[in-house]
Write a protein that holds these residues in place. Sequence first.
Motif, PDB file in Angstrom:
ATOM      1  N   CYS A 264       2.624  -1.306  51.490  1.00  0.00           N
ATOM      2  CA  CYS A 264       1.584  -0.490  52.137  1.00  0.00           C
ATOM      3  C   CYS A 264       0.979  -1.246  53.313  1.00  0.00           C
ATOM      4  O   CYS A 264       0.979  -2.484  53.361  1.00  0.00           O
ATOM      5  CB  CYS A 264       0.488  -0.130  51.142  1.00  0.00           C
ATOM      6  N   LEU A 291      -2.437   7.596  48.853  1.00  0.00           N
ATOM      7  CA  LEU A 291      -2.369   6.140  48.964  1.00  0.00           C
ATOM      8  C   LEU A 291      -2.704   5.478  47.629  1.00  0.00           C
ATOM      9  O   LEU A 291      -2.050   4.513  47.213  1.00  0.00           O
ATOM     10  CB  LEU A 291      -3.343   5.656  50.040  1.00  0.00           C
ATOM     11  N   GLU A 294       0.205   5.669  45.363  1.00  0.00           N
ATOM     12  CA  GLU A 294       1.260   4.728  45.719  1.00  0.00           C
ATOM     13  C   GLU A 294       0.954   3.329  45.185  1.00  0.00           C
ATOM     14  O   GLU A 294       1.849   2.619  44.708  1.00  0.00           O
ATOM     15  CB  GLU A 294       1.430   4.685  47.240  1.00  0.00           C
ATOM     16  N   ILE A 295      -0.310   2.936  45.277  1.00  0.00           N
ATOM     17  CA  ILE A 295      -0.689   1.612  44.767  1.00  0.00           C
ATOM     18  C   ILE A 295      -0.587   1.573  43.243  1.00  0.00           C
ATOM     19  O   ILE A 295      -0.053   0.618  42.658  1.00  0.00           O
ATOM     20  CB  ILE A 295      -2.121   1.260  45.219  1.00  0.00           C
TER      21      ILE A 295
END
Length: 337
Positions: A264, A291, A294-295
Amino acid sequence: MGRAKVGKRTVIAAHCARLFVVAAMIVIGLAPGAVRAEACNLPAGLVTLARTLSALPQKQQAVDTLLAERISTQMADLSEFGILTDLQRNSLDGLSGIALELMAEGERLSYAAAPYDPRHLRAMLAEFEHQSTLACNSISEESDADGPGTFRDAVTEGRIDWEEVEKMLEENKVVSGGVVLAIMVVFIGLLFGVDLAIRWIFALVHNRRACRVGAILTFGEAEVHGLILTLGRGGFRFHPRDMEALLVGGADTGVPFRLQVGQCAPFDGRMSMVRDHVVDCRFDAPLTLRLQAEILALSSISPYYVRRSHDGGEESTLHLARQEQDPPLPNAKPKET
């Protein structure tokens, strides 16, 4: 118009408070059953003797040594004069005959191998229980007539007479104290419940999750590897591999940082609190749900919702850091499912 609304709300609140007082009175026992339980005071020694005699085996015809010793010990603490005096003092004179009969049987059975007829003994105990019930009911009726009113007295044609309720509370200090205690317990419980609900709502709204994500925190000239233990849209909790190196590097409240997680783009923010083993950080710009997802996909455990706590919850999140010996690398790829 505003005053009318406030006045209406006040009336509703007062009415709810009154209903709660009535409910508390019912719960703590402002009813005939509670009065009845307190009004009848049978001699404790006589009741104990009756229980012991009821434990005699129904298939035997002689008392064994152990039970005989127990009965003998109980009889040593009883006297006819004392029992009759107690019964008279508590308006239970009607039990005098059966009480003396029960004591005589106890005296006879206080010797080992004393013979007894189980049917006769059972009938005597049943008669004792029957007469005790009648005597207690008689006393409770007198108490109801002479003592403070019950909750039923405060209800007339389906409506509650609040003046009668206040009168009962004034006359019965035990009940009024119980009502106050019940109100305090419920009020404290409501406070805890509201606080817990707000914290869970905060966790859900900000999507705060517990996780184990390897990351690198850069601030000033320091670069510290560690784990993200909780992640929300607005910030995260970071557990460094070397807390001393982080402190030497100048970690403190308000210090700007850059966070690198996996592939990222770096995230900027500021430290909000440095604790004993972790650092709480805030992003300059909230994460998007995409986001954040995704983390969280890089987590070595399945992420789960976690609420905020009064003490910061440091100990409750540190166990996540101890689950694995070596934290995953910051550029680790999501697990394949």
